[in-house]
Write an enzyme that holds these catalytic residues in place. Structure first.
Site, short mmCIF file in Angstrom:
data_model
loop_
_atom_site.label_atom_id
_atom_site.label_comp_id
_atom_site.label_asym_id
_atom_site.label_seq_id
_atom_site.Cartn_x
_atom_site.Cartn_y
_atom_site.Cartn_z
N ARG A 214 -47.35 -37.04 25.70
CA ARG A 214 -48.03 -38.24 25.22
C ARG A 214 -47.66 -39.50 25.99
O ARG A 214 -48.52 -40.20 26.50
CB ARG A 214 -47.73 -38.44 23.73
CG ARG A 214 -48.57 -39.55 23.10
CD ARG A 214 -48.33 -39.64 21.61
NE ARG A 214 -48.58 -38.37 20.93
CZ ARG A 214 -48.35 -38.18 19.64
NH1 ARG A 214 -47.85 -39.16 18.90
NH2 ARG A 214 -48.61 -37.02 19.08
N HIS B 55 -58.52 -32.92 23.56
CA HIS B 55 -57.50 -33.85 23.04
C HIS B 55 -57.77 -34.12 21.57
O HIS B 55 -58.46 -35.09 21.22
CB HIS B 55 -57.56 -35.15 23.85
CG HIS B 55 -56.33 -35.99 23.75
ND1 HIS B 55 -55.12 -35.65 24.32
CD2 HIS B 55 -56.11 -37.19 23.15
CE1 HIS B 55 -54.23 -36.59 24.08
NE2 HIS B 55 -54.81 -37.54 23.37
N TYR C 57 -71.94 -48.58 22.83
CA TYR C 57 -72.64 -49.57 23.64
C TYR C 57 -72.31 -49.47 25.13
O TYR C 57 -73.11 -49.90 25.97
CB TYR C 57 -72.30 -50.99 23.17
CG TYR C 57 -72.66 -51.27 21.74
CD1 TYR C 57 -73.99 -51.20 21.31
CD2 TYR C 57 -71.69 -51.60 20.81
CE1 TYR C 57 -74.33 -51.45 19.99
CE2 TYR C 57 -72.01 -51.85 19.49
CZ TYR C 57 -73.33 -51.77 19.08
OH TYR C 57 -73.66 -52.02 17.78
#
Length: 747
Positions: free
Chosen positions: A35, A81, A125
């Site tokens: 991580r 993931h 967007y």
């Protein structure tokens, strides 16, 4: 309660602390390796690696069109993931921000945030595709260069590493906080890294210092200036730990008629421009930097912050030093080269060691690519050999195919073909039977044989591998060289001392004033140096009158001393104006109780002060050491019960004698050197009394004698040789000379 033997098979009896520590260790290792810490070989964390892999599978090449980020995020969290969509999108946004990454890996279209600190638009967007940098980083994925591992659910595969030649770890940097450790790597210039690696390939035993001949220091996407010395930078890279002072880039812009402004064109890495402007505005509003009048943000695509000085006489370097100390126009960017090595073990490495390990990985990638290509060549040559046999025996092959129900085993037995060769012959098209095709096959086979010999020599020779790697790096440098837009260095390395502590006189416009303190503690400052005798005729409240009056400058700091031995500090420029009666001084400092003011003087009147209490004790103290930083002041004189501070007098230059007179009108003179210099205390006995106490004390030069005023309106003074009164400190003394003032005061 069930006994241990009665517990079900799926339940294990274990001490709680052991079970807890074991599980926390698993969590910690997962955080470190999967991580938070980047792998030194490709400089990526798993989330970044999976993002790039998903975009590659979506064919989002630089030449392709954009696709919605929502599509990418969906693929990443669904296939590779299994974490929150927001964390994955945030990682993707950072890969696209030109002010966060020196060499962005994602080409974003839409609102991906800005240097002001505004967030990106939602992923429904925005659109994105890969950059050429990402393509270079992933080059070789189809050539067997790295291993693939199953995804979390076993349905797909993902690469363990990205094998490309782009030095991503140091070029783009990384930051992360794991469990018990962290990493912080600033971005660097890729061309400089390639030069350093090339030198390291030729000189594997090169020193850390040799690396600094190529890597000047960090190269931030936002530019700025690294103000540390070469020695500090070299030490940080040698140890893998350190920090760099990064300053904004600024220049003075001439506005004509003697006026000017400072224009900041580059801000430090990681600083949000909006918050930086707020910091500066707060300084102006709270008057913490009086020499700065205004700040304006005139930025468009480029940063342009305009700073207006209070007056044209302000020193620009002094103004910027103040801003460097008080705002994020100067920050410290840490270096902590804590990365996962080839064994997935976290280690802190120096610059040379990181580059050496990266070279080893790239050599391994080169060998694996070569071996993979050799395997492909062997497969192709096997088929070509089968084709040639078919051409040499074309009529017989056609006859077998036409007459035999199972032609494949017959051909294999008659011509000694392998299964793959026989299958390939049977799958040939009729148009391939022309003569020209046979010549092309022979030419292709010869070409492949030549390539095979070259690759075998490469695999067997470390020297050839190093030469090939240097050649590939040289090709890569053409794309990221210093003469390209993306490759030119943006951050300057210019050694500069730490920002100076700005003296008060530089912060305040210097103007003459006359300070007046009344007997009841009302203070004011009149503009200009007025005649001090006029202070007697100034307006005061009824029953009040002048106590202290002297000339000063607005840049001075004043010492206010109360009878309880406490010293307070006043800024001359903060005093109320001369109109009216002024303001009570207790509004400016917290004078305890009914303590009366015994002295008000400039802190720079003299380096040393003579302090004496009413019970005849005293000492010498430093004027600078008596300055207080808070409204509550500083206790300098510790008084005995019933005593009060009586005398606070500057010690003139060259003074070597102390004169003390008591209420009993006895005068004693002794050496100034007999008094101790103390920062705080009661002091020592100056004069011995039977009745009363100390009235006054002063210092003077033995060679010039003691001078006092004769009184009256004539203004005459008298000077007396004090040799007859010279005695040891603590003596009772004798009657003063004829004509000494009846009030027992030296002034």
């Amino acid at each position: 309660m069930a006994t241990k033997s009665e517990l079900p098979a799926e339940i294990t009896d274990a001490p709680f602390d052991d079970a807890l520590s074991e599980r926390y260790l698993v969590y910690a290792l997962s955080t470190i390796t999967a991580r938070s810490l980047p792998d030194l070989r490709d400089g990526l964390k798993p989330v970044h690696r999976r993002l790039l892999w998903a975009m590659r599978l979506l064919r989002l090449d630089p030449s392709a069109g954009y696709k919605k980020c929502a599509r990418v995020v969906g693929d990443v969290i669904g296939k590779y993931h299994p974490h929150g969509d927001q964390s994955v999108y945030d990682a993707m946004v950072r890969l696209a921000q030109t002010f966060s990454l020196r060499y962005p890996l994602v080409d974003g279209q839409g609102n991906f945030g800005n240097v002001d600190g505004d967030n990106a638009a939602a992923y429904r967007y925005t659109e994105a595709k890969l950059t050429q940098v990402a393509i270079d980083l992933m080059a070789g994925l189809d050539d067997g260069t790295v291993d693939f591992k199953p995804t979390y659910n076993g349905e797909d595969e993902e690469p363990e590493l990205m094998p490309g030649l782009f030095p991503n770890l140091l070029a783009n940097g990384a930051s992360g906080i794991a469990v018990g450790m962290a990493t912080s790597i600033p971005p660097h210039n890729a061309a400089e890294l390639i030069d350093a690696v090339t030198h390291l390939i030729d000189n594997p035993q090169a020193t850390d210092a040799a690396m600094m001949d190529f890597v000047a220091g960090p190269d931030f996407p936002t530019g700025g200036i690294v103000a540390d010395s070469a020695e500090v930078i070299a030490l940080a890279y040698a140890t893998g730990r350190g920090a760099f002072r990064v300053r904004a880039k600024w220049e003075v812009e001439d506005l004509g008629r003697g006026t000017w402004a400072i224009v900041v064109s580059e801000i430090p890495y990681g600083v949000q421009k909006g918050k930086l402007i707020e910091q500066i505005a707060v300084l102006i509003n709270e008057k913490k930097l009086p020499i700065l009048a205004d700040v304006r943000d005139e930025s468009d695509a480029e940063v342009r912050i305009v700073l207006e000085p209070r007056s044209r006489t302000v020193d620009p370097t002094v103004l910027m030093d103040g801003l460097f100390r008080m705002t994020d126009l100067e920050v410290r960017v840490s270096l902590n080269l804590n990365v996962l090595d080839a064994t997935r073990t976290p280690r802190v490495m120096g610059l040379r060691e990181v580059l050496s390990e990266w070279v080893k990985f790239q050599i391994e990638v080169l060998v694996r690519r070569s071996n993979h290509r050799l395997g492909k060549i062997a497969d192709r040559v096997e088929l070509l050999d089968g084709y040639l046999i078919a051409y040499l025996n074309l009529d017989r092959v056609i006859e077998i195919i036409r007459t035999e129900d199972e032609p494949k085993p017959v051909m294999m037995a008659e011509f000694g073909l392998t299964d793959r060769q026989a299958e390939a012959i049977l799958n040939m098209r009729l148009r391939s039977l022309r003569r020209l095709e046979e010549m092309e096959i022979k030419g292709e086979r010869d070409k492949l044989e030549k390539e095979r010999e070259t690759l075998k020599a490469l695999v067997e020779s470390p020297a050839r591998q190093r030469t090939k790697l240097k050649k590939d790096l040289a090709e890569l440098k053409k794309r990221y060289g210093p003469d390209t837009d993306i490759g030119r260095r943006r951050t300057r390395i210019e050694e500069a001392g730490p920002a100076r502590e700005i003296p008060l006189e530089a912060m305040v416009e210097r103007e003459p004033i006359t300070v007046i303190l009344s007997q009841r503690g009302w203070i004011r400052a009149m503009r200009g140096h007025v005649e001090l005798s006029a202070a007697e005729t100034l307006k005061f409240k009824e029953g009040d009158g002048p106590a202290f009056a002297f000339h000063a400058q607005t840049t001075d700091r004043l010492l206010l001393v109360s009878a309880d031995g406490r010293f307070y500090t006043l800024a001359a420029d903060k005093l109320p104006g001369g109109r009216g009666f002024g303001e009570p001084v207790k509004l400016m400092v917290d004078i305890e109780g009914e303590g009366s003011v015994v002295a008000l003087l400039k802190a720079n009147a003299a380096p040393k002060l003579l302090l004496a209490s009413s019970d005849g004790r005293g000492f010498v103290t430093s004027a600078a050491g008596a300055l207080a930083e808070t409204r509550k002041g500083k206790q300098v004189v510790n008084l005995r019960p019933g005593a009060r501070l009586q005398v606070v007098r500057p010690i003139g230059e060259g003074h070597d004698r102390v004169a003390v007179i008591g209420d009993n009108r006895k005068l004693a003179v002794f050496r100034l050197s007999e008094l101790p210099e103390m920062a705080r205390g009661q002091g020592v006995t100056l004069q011995r009394y039977r009745d009363g106490g100390l009235s006054d004390a002063t210092t003077f030069k033995d060679e010039t004698g003691l001078t006092w005023s004769m009184g009256g309106e004539s203004g005459r003074t008298r000077t007396e040789d004090m040799a007859p009164w010279f005695t040891a400190r603590g003596a009772a003394g004798r009657m003063p000379p004829t004509g000494f003032p009846r009030n027992n005061r030296f002034t």
